[in-house]
Design a protein around this motif. Structure first.
Motif, PDB file in Angstrom:
ATOM      1  N   ARG A 159       0.884  -1.201   0.133  1.00 54.74           N
ATOM      2  CA  ARG A 159       0.065  -0.032  -0.146  1.00 54.74           C
ATOM      3  C   ARG A 159       0.692   1.301  -0.096  1.00 54.74           C
ATOM      4  O   ARG A 159       1.895   1.398  -0.906  1.00 54.74           O
ATOM      5  CB  ARG A 159      -0.881  -0.096   1.233  1.00 54.74           C
ATOM      6  CG  ARG A 159      -1.860  -1.185   1.231  1.00 54.74           C
ATOM      7  CD  ARG A 159      -2.961  -1.590   2.258  1.00 54.74           C
ATOM      8  NE  ARG A 159      -3.437  -2.753   2.267  1.00 54.74           N
ATOM      9  CZ  ARG A 159      -4.375  -3.120   3.196  1.00 54.74           C
ATOM     10  NH1 ARG A 159      -4.408  -2.239   4.238  1.00 54.74           N
ATOM     11  NH2 ARG A 159      -4.770  -4.161   3.278  1.00 54.74           N
ATOM     12  N   LEU A 160       0.533   2.188   1.096  1.00 59.26           N
ATOM     13  CA  LEU A 160       1.336   3.622   0.899  1.00 59.26           C
ATOM     14  C   LEU A 160       3.049   3.175   0.945  1.00 59.26           C
ATOM     15  O   LEU A 160       3.730   3.850   0.481  1.00 59.26           O
ATOM     16  CB  LEU A 160       0.853   4.359   2.163  1.00 59.26           C
ATOM     17  CG  LEU A 160       1.796   5.587   2.299  1.00 59.26           C
ATOM     18  CD1 LEU A 160       1.556   6.383   1.111  1.00 59.26           C
ATOM     19  CD2 LEU A 160       1.157   6.244   3.610  1.00 59.26           C
ATOM     20  N   SER A 161       3.183   2.219   2.036  1.00 62.20           N
ATOM     21  CA  SER A 161       4.567   1.935   2.173  1.00 62.20           C
ATOM     22  C   SER A 161       5.224   1.494   0.760  1.00 62.20           C
ATOM     23  O   SER A 161       6.576   1.665   0.599  1.00 62.20           O
ATOM     24  CB  SER A 161       4.953   0.910   3.124  1.00 62.20           C
ATOM     25  OG  SER A 161       4.239   1.247   4.506  1.00 62.20           O
ATOM     26  N   GLY A 162       4.525   0.658  -0.182  1.00 58.55           N
ATOM     27  CA  GLY A 162       4.840   0.340  -1.308  1.00 58.55           C
ATOM     28  C   GLY A 162       5.255   1.518  -2.154  1.00 58.55           C
ATOM     29  O   GLY A 162       6.180   1.405  -3.115  1.00 58.55           O
ATOM     30  N   ILE A 163       4.671   2.684  -2.150  1.00 60.01           N
ATOM     31  CA  ILE A 163       4.525   3.867  -2.951  1.00 60.01           C
ATOM     32  C   ILE A 163       6.056   4.560  -2.377  1.00 60.01           C
ATOM     33  O   ILE A 163       6.739   5.084  -3.431  1.00 60.01           O
ATOM     34  CB  ILE A 163       3.489   4.992  -2.733  1.00 60.01           C
ATOM     35  CG1 ILE A 163       2.276   4.125  -3.301  1.00 60.01           C
ATOM     36  CG2 ILE A 163       3.943   6.187  -3.269  1.00 60.01           C
ATOM     37  CD1 ILE A 163       1.052   5.146  -3.332  1.00 60.01           C
ATOM     38  N   ILE A 164       6.163   4.434  -1.173  1.00 62.70           N
ATOM     39  CA  ILE A 164       7.627   5.002  -0.785  1.00 62.70           C
ATOM     40  C   ILE A 164       8.663   4.339  -1.335  1.00 62.70           C
ATOM     41  O   ILE A 164       9.771   4.967  -1.696  1.00 62.70           O
ATOM     42  CB  ILE A 164       7.804   4.766   0.720  1.00 62.70           C
ATOM     43  CG1 ILE A 164       6.700   6.062   1.287  1.00 62.70           C
ATOM     44  CG2 ILE A 164       9.017   5.331   1.361  1.00 62.70           C
ATOM     45  CD1 ILE A 164       6.347   5.921   2.986  1.00 62.70           C
ATOM     46  N   ALA A 165       8.620   2.980  -1.191  1.00 62.82           N
ATOM     47  CA  ALA A 165       9.555   2.155  -1.933  1.00 62.82           C
ATOM     48  C   ALA A 165       9.790   2.489  -3.420  1.00 62.82           C
ATOM     49  O   ALA A 165      10.850   2.395  -3.810  1.00 62.82           O
ATOM     50  CB  ALA A 165       9.111   0.665  -1.776  1.00 62.82           C
ATOM     51  N   ILE A 166       8.665   2.531  -4.212  1.00 61.45           N
ATOM     52  CA  ILE A 166       8.832   3.059  -5.692  1.00 61.45           C
ATOM     53  C   ILE A 166       9.633   4.279  -5.741  1.00 61.45           C
ATOM     54  O   ILE A 166      10.360   4.488  -6.656  1.00 61.45           O
ATOM     55  CB  ILE A 166       7.501   3.107  -6.015  1.00 61.45           C
ATOM     56  CG1 ILE A 166       6.695   1.613  -6.288  1.00 61.45           C
ATOM     57  CG2 ILE A 166       7.557   3.589  -7.560  1.00 61.45           C
ATOM     58  CD1 ILE A 166       7.452   0.399  -7.125  1.00 61.45           C
ATOM     59  N   ILE A 167       9.304   5.372  -4.963  1.00 59.40           N
ATOM     60  CA  ILE A 167      10.221   6.545  -4.961  1.00 59.40           C
ATOM     61  C   ILE A 167      11.553   6.233  -4.741  1.00 59.40           C
ATOM     62  O   ILE A 167      12.395   6.787  -5.438  1.00 59.40           O
ATOM     63  CB  ILE A 167       9.541   7.462  -3.907  1.00 59.40           C
ATOM     64  CG1 ILE A 167       7.889   7.962  -4.230  1.00 59.40           C
ATOM     65  CG2 ILE A 167      10.382   8.609  -4.068  1.00 59.40           C
ATOM     66  CD1 ILE A 167       7.603   8.651  -3.237  1.00 59.40           C
ATOM     67  N   ALA A 168      11.874   5.426  -3.761  1.00 58.11           N
ATOM     68  CA  ALA A 168      13.255   5.189  -3.553  1.00 58.11           C
ATOM     69  C   ALA A 168      13.872   4.720  -4.776  1.00 58.11           C
ATOM     70  O   ALA A 168      15.088   4.636  -5.036  1.00 58.11           O
ATOM     71  CB  ALA A 168      13.386   4.360  -2.171  1.00 58.11           C
ATOM     72  N   LEU A 169      13.033   3.638  -5.472  1.00 57.40           N
ATOM     73  CA  LEU A 169      13.627   2.793  -6.393  1.00 57.40           C
ATOM     74  C   LEU A 169      13.933   3.761  -7.865  1.00 57.40           C
ATOM     75  O   LEU A 169      14.908   3.595  -8.390  1.00 57.40           O
ATOM     76  CB  LEU A 169      12.607   1.892  -7.080  1.00 57.40           C
ATOM     77  CG  LEU A 169      12.961   0.651  -7.815  1.00 57.40           C
ATOM     78  CD1 LEU A 169      14.170  -0.171  -7.390  1.00 57.40           C
ATOM     79  CD2 LEU A 169      11.727  -0.204  -8.032  1.00 57.40           C
ATOM     80  N   VAL A 170      12.916   4.567  -7.955  1.00 55.32           N
ATOM     81  CA  VAL A 170      13.257   5.771  -9.138  1.00 55.32           C
ATOM     82  C   VAL A 170      14.437   6.467  -8.870  1.00 55.32           C
ATOM     83  O   VAL A 170      15.464   6.725  -9.829  1.00 55.32           O
ATOM     84  CB  VAL A 170      12.182   6.604  -9.421  1.00 55.32           C
ATOM     85  CG1 VAL A 170      12.345   7.776 -10.177  1.00 55.32           C
ATOM     86  CG2 VAL A 170      10.895   5.875 -10.012  1.00 55.32           C
ATOM     87  N   PHE A 171      14.633   7.034  -7.597  1.00 57.07           N
ATOM     88  CA  PHE A 171      15.816   7.692  -6.854  1.00 57.07           C
ATOM     89  C   PHE A 171      16.970   6.817  -7.301  1.00 57.07           C
ATOM     90  O   PHE A 171      17.919   7.179  -7.751  1.00 57.07           O
ATOM     91  CB  PHE A 171      15.394   8.085  -5.467  1.00 57.07           C
ATOM     92  CG  PHE A 171      16.644   8.990  -4.999  1.00 57.07           C
ATOM     93  CD1 PHE A 171      17.734   9.537  -5.738  1.00 57.07           C
ATOM     94  CD2 PHE A 171      16.487   9.370  -3.581  1.00 57.07           C
ATOM     95  CE1 PHE A 171      18.686  10.361  -5.149  1.00 57.07           C
ATOM     96  CE2 PHE A 171      17.124  10.253  -3.075  1.00 57.07           C
ATOM     97  CZ  PHE A 171      18.453  10.805  -3.960  1.00 57.07           C
TER      98      PHE A 171
END
Length: 648
Positions: free
Chosen positions: A507-519
């Motif tokens: 969920r929301l934590s997954g979006i945080i992980a995706i932001i970190a992945l793009v970074f």
């Protein structure tokens, strides 16, 4: 409770900004308008190019303030190289569509000769992007490194250059056979000769004892000790061994050891690298990769974008060793001992003489063996006009030492012939009419491209050792744009699948992980550009693999946080504890993979190294984004609020 750490925020934003800055120059649509194709010193000092009435591009170089080490000739050579490369991209061909010209007023012209080239000269000049729009002050701050494409994506030429140990050994022994007597004589030790021992890698050095010392044992002993001490200082040879001791002379043997040959090879390979880089730069080859293979006397040369291997092969196969030697006087009384290619050369030669052949006609010359002057003393070389207006020659200017030597040579041998040799081939053997202190001239019935090529070789310098081409291949972009597109597609699909899974499962934590992945992706690509690394197909594979590894660290953290939440801990306490407990596991797993990448990089070559570089950078970036970036995002969004439930 979350504690706001300004240094962490500054670190994260700094890494992101730096990565983006290094990525900006990569696409041509950004790089060319911003940075321009001319070197920075030209953009700062040269006036803008103008379009003349006859549709030529013109720039006035008469008032240019050149930086140290540059002159008008260097500037025009560099401008020609730049125009050749970028006009070719516009599908204009030299000698067909355009020609270069200079005037006595120091004006440089690019004259458009075909209707195709003259169709829209203003648009052509704009498409060349000679000047960048970035202010020069910002250019010194913002990096202009570009992310390069490897041979498997762009195509080009791959060469492996090896040190020819046998030829190098022969040259080293020959060089010392001439230099050792001169070195000893300069230290007041009489040395008649140093000659190679037949069938051995050794020299016999004959030291004469002056008559005034023969009757005094102490003085004789000191004299010989000095001679031995000087011989022991000769690089790459073992200590001198006494062969014979007589009243008037002593003979010593110097052995070339395996360890000395290894040291000579290691030293020489570094000099070969320098000469190669100078040559490749002089010939305007874009984005070369010239590196020594780990722990081996081999150099790997990759020239992305080169169409075939003929030009690069010629650059690396030419030794570039320029030598000046006297032509032996003919026994019949003539000033020149030589003969045509149809007549066999004499078998019985005087001592310290040798046969050498003309590079074009095959005519032979009997030369005196001692080298009087080498290309080491050349300061500059350029094409020019000879004794007639139609003759193209190579003009050479000497440094201070070279001028003195050349002046002495020409002064001592007026009326004799001086042979000019390139790679043991006689280029010309002019007669010395008067003493010369200025410049020398090589005649050879050259075309202008041939004279320009030879000038660049002489300016770049000669290889210090014998080299040979161990491997050559012209690599077509067999995968090329299709591979790039497929690689991007694989990365996007992989990122998309991971994104969908992470959002559904975390969920929301997954979006945080995706932001970190793009970074993470931005950091990896920015680091590759910053290090000047080339992106290869295995590199793209390493990039895709990094996506999975980066998510793996987040999965470990999220599962730890879930476990802490099940025990009833508060949200921020569970997040803090989850990161602490997952850290050791993440560090252990990533360090193991990182060490594997180091081993692959150290022992691998080509594609394996490309994979190792991308994997190593990806591991460091994923640890940074998973442990530092995601935690700070949690802190900024949740840490100081009274949140009873975490979307995980």
């Amino acid at each position: 409770m979350y504690r706001f750490n300004i240094w962490k925020i500054v670190l994260i934003l700094g890494v992101l900004l730096l990565s983006v800055l290094y990525l900006i120059p990569t696409p041509d649509r950004f790089y060319l308008p911003l940075y321009g194709n001319l070197p920075l010193w030209m953009q700062e000092t040269l006036p803008r190019f103008e379009i003349t009435e006859d549709n030529a591009f013109k720039v006035d170089l008469s008032a240019v303030n050149y930086p140290e080490g540059k002159n008008f000739q260097d500037a025009t050579d560099e401008l020609q190289d730049i125009f050749k490369v970028h006009l070719e991209k516009l599908e204009l061909e030299e000698t067909v569509d355009y020609q270069f010209d200079t005037t006595e007023a120091k004006e440089f012209f690019v004259r458009l000769t075909s209707d195709k080239a003259k169709e829209n000269p203003t648009a052509t000049l704009e498409d060349l992007h000679l000047y960048g729009s970035l202010p020069t002050t910002l250019r010194r701050i913002i990096p202009d490194n570009r992310l390069k494409l490897g041979l498997d994506l762009k195509g080009g030429v791959h060469l492996v250059l090896e040190v020819d140990l046998e030829k190098s050994k022969t040259e080293l022994l020959k060089e010392n056979s001439y230099s050792i007597p001169e070195r000893l004589r300069s230290e007041q030790v009489l040395c008649r000769q140093a000659e190679q021992v037949s069938g051995e890698d050794a020299l016999n050095v004959l030291v004469e004892i002056p008559s005034r010392l023969r009757s005094d044992p102490n003085e004789k002993k000191k004299y010989l000790e000095k001679a031995v001490s000087l011989l022991n200082e000769i690089d790459f040879f073992e200590d001198a061994e006494v062969i014979t001791e007589k009243d008037a002379q002593s003979t010593y043997r110097l052995h070339l050891s395996d360890r000395g040959m290894k040291a000579y090879s290691d030293q020489a390979i570094q000099q070969v690298l320098i000469v190669l880089r100078n040559r490749v730069d002089a010939f305007g080859v874009a984005e070369p990769s010239i590196v020594q293979e780990a722990n081996r006397p081999r150099i790997i040369i990759e020239l992305p974008g080169a169409k075939d291997s003929s030009g690069p092969l010629r650059i690396v196969q030419t030794m570039g060793r320029l030598e000046f030697k006297m032509v032996k006087k003919s026994p019949s009384g003539g000033s020149l001992w030589s003969g045509s290619a149809d007549i066999p050369p004499p078998d019985d030669l005087p001592e310290d003489t040798e046969i050498r052949y003309h590079y074009e006609t095959g005519n032979w010359y009997v030369l005196e063996s001692p080298v009087l002057l080498t290309g080491h003393n050349i300061k500059n070389a350029r094409p020019g006009s000879g004794n007639t207006s139609f003759e193209i020659v190579v003009l050479m200017d000497f440094d201070g030492e070279g001028k003195r030597k050349f002046g002495k040579i020409t002064g001592d041998h007026i009326g004799e012939h001086l042979a000019i040799l390139l790679d043991d081939k006689v280029q010309s053997a002019p007669v010395i009419n008067s003493q010369i202190f200025g410049s020398a001239m090589i005649e050879g019935n050259f075309s202008f491209p041939e004279a320009d090529y030879l000038s660049n070789i002489l300016k770049a310098g000669a290889f210090p050792v014998g080299v040979k081409v161990g491997e050559e291949r012209a690599v077509g972009p067999t995968l090329g744009q299709e591979s790039i597109d497929n690689g991007i597609k694989a990365a996007v699909i992989g990122l998309g699948v991971v994104l969908i899974f992470m959002i559904i499962y975390y969920r929301l934590s997954g979006i945080i992980a995706i932001i970190a992945l793009v970074f993470n992706m931005i950091i990896i690509l920015g680091a590759l550009a910053g290090f000047g690394a080339a992106l290869t197909l295995p590199g793209i594979a390493g990039l895709v693999l990094t996506i999975g590894m980066a998510v793996d660290a987040n999965v470990l953290i999220f599962e730890r946080i879930r476990e802490e939440l099940r025990t009833g801990k508060a949200v921020w306490a569970a997040i803090t504890s989850g990161y602490q407990r997952a850290f050791i596991t993440i560090l252990d797993a990533n360090l193991t993979t990182f060490f594997t990448a180091l081993v692959l990089y150290h022992f691998g070559t080509g594609p394996i190294k490309g994979f190792a570089v991308t994997l190593g950078i990806g591991i460091l970036a994923s640890m940074f984004t998973a442990i530092v970036v995601t935690r700070e995002i949690y802190g900024l969004t949740i840490g100081n609020r009274d949140v009873e439930k975490l979307s995980i």
